[in-house]
Design a protein around this motif. Structure first.
Motif, PDB file in Angstrom:
ATOM      1  N   VAL A   3      59.374 -51.597 145.923  1.00 13.12           N
ATOM      2  CA  VAL A   3      59.338 -51.652 147.382  1.00 13.12           C
ATOM      3  C   VAL A   3      58.011 -51.115 147.913  1.00 13.12           C
ATOM      4  O   VAL A   3      57.504 -51.598 148.922  1.00 13.12           O
ATOM      5  N   LEU A   4      57.445 -50.135 147.229  1.00 12.67           N
ATOM      6  CA  LEU A   4      56.154 -49.567 147.629  1.00 12.67           C
ATOM      7  C   LEU A   4      55.067 -50.562 147.260  1.00 12.67           C
ATOM      8  O   LEU A   4      54.812 -50.829 146.095  1.00 12.67           O
ATOM      9  N   ARG A   5      54.433 -51.157 148.243  1.00  8.34           N
ATOM     10  CA  ARG A   5      53.479 -52.242 148.006  1.00  8.34           C
ATOM     11  C   ARG A   5      52.024 -51.793 148.027  1.00  8.34           C
ATOM     12  O   ARG A   5      51.199 -52.317 147.300  1.00  8.34           O
ATOM     13  N   GLU A   6      51.682 -50.838 148.903  1.00 12.05           N
ATOM     14  CA  GLU A   6      50.279 -50.480 149.049  1.00 12.05           C
ATOM     15  C   GLU A   6      50.157 -49.089 149.662  1.00 12.05           C
ATOM     16  O   GLU A   6      50.967 -48.699 150.492  1.00 12.05           O
ATOM     17  N   VAL A   7      49.141 -48.362 149.219  1.00  8.99           N
ATOM     18  CA  VAL A   7      48.772 -47.084 149.818  1.00  8.99           C
ATOM     19  C   VAL A   7      47.281 -47.168 150.107  1.00  8.99           C
ATOM     20  O   VAL A   7      46.491 -47.475 149.217  1.00  8.99           O
ATOM     21  N   ARG A   8      46.916 -46.922 151.374  1.00  7.64           N
ATOM     22  CA  ARG A   8      45.507 -46.994 151.790  1.00  7.64           C
ATOM     23  C   ARG A   8      45.116 -45.717 152.519  1.00  7.64           C
ATOM     24  O   ARG A   8      45.916 -45.173 153.275  1.00  7.64           O
ATOM     25  N   TRP A  29      60.237 -59.495 148.731  1.00  2.00           N
ATOM     26  CA  TRP A  29      60.585 -58.680 147.566  1.00  2.00           C
ATOM     27  C   TRP A  29      61.456 -59.486 146.608  1.00  2.00           C
ATOM     28  O   TRP A  29      62.246 -60.341 147.023  1.00  2.00           O
ATOM     29  N   THR A  30      61.317 -59.197 145.338  1.00  2.00           N
ATOM     30  CA  THR A  30      62.144 -59.810 144.309  1.00  2.00           C
ATOM     31  C   THR A  30      62.551 -58.743 143.304  1.00  2.00           C
ATOM     32  O   THR A  30      61.793 -57.780 143.086  1.00  2.00           O
ATOM     33  N   THR A  31      63.699 -58.891 142.709  1.00  2.00           N
ATOM     34  CA  THR A  31      64.142 -57.932 141.702  1.00  2.00           C
ATOM     35  C   THR A  31      63.219 -57.940 140.484  1.00  2.00           C
ATOM     36  O   THR A  31      63.237 -56.997 139.695  1.00  2.00           O
TER      37      THR A  31
END
Length: 172
Positions: A35-40, A90-92
């Motif tokens: 679920v966590l996609r990006e940290v900027r 999102w996908t499993t």
């Protein structure tokens, strides 16, 4: 060199964000759930995190956001923001191997490969056929008890071999 990387704001923000657990599946971090996609980290030091819901209308999104903001605040990022990224969906398949092992270790059957869809999804009112193994004994002799488990993203199964009930994370 490793100490220099570990002390960067981006590294500290990423470590904080990756430590947050899913409110419905607390054996998983948001990173292991995919679920966590990006940290900027912007030039002014502000942090923005992107998360993708597991499905439209997921009631856990507000809690995920709040937990991320708290973790980032504790890590020294008081103005952190969380945005929702809907594309790609999102996908499993994004659940990490460590996440799948954590699910199984908690008695929850991890999802198999997500269905591939190159065309519109046909409306089918029957529960999908899945090949589900018991997370306790490993048997494939399982039966669907309810398409709706303890949360909307899980189905309830029973193992015919060991007779134990268990949740299965639905493939999406």
């Amino acid at each position: 060199m490793a100490d220099a990387v570990a002390s960067t704001p981006l590294h500290r923000a990423r470590v904080a964000a990756e430590s947050v657990v899913d409110p419905e599946l607390p054996m998983l971090t948001l990173a292991d759930l995919g679920v966590l996609r990006e940290v900027r980290v912007a030039e002014d030091g502000s942090v923005e995190v992107a998360i993708t819901p597991t499905y439209s209308g997921c009631p856990a999104m507000a809690t995920m956001r709040d937990d991320l903001v708290r973790a980032l605040h504790r890590a020294g990022f008081p103005g952190a923001r969380v945005r929702v990224a809907l594309h790609p969906a999102w996908t499993t398949d994004w659940i990490t191997p460590r996440g799948r092992a954590a699910l199984s270790g908690a008695g929850i059957s991890p999802p198999g490969p997500a269905p591939r869809r190159d065309a519109p999804v046909a409306l089918d009112l029957l529960a999908p056929r899945r090949r589900v193994h018991c997370p306790r004994c490993g048997s494939a002799d399982t039966e669907l008890t309810s398409e709706f488990g303890s949360t909307a993203c899980k189905a309830l199964y029973r193992c015919r071999a060991c007779l134990e009930p268990f949740d299965h994370v639905k493939e999406i």
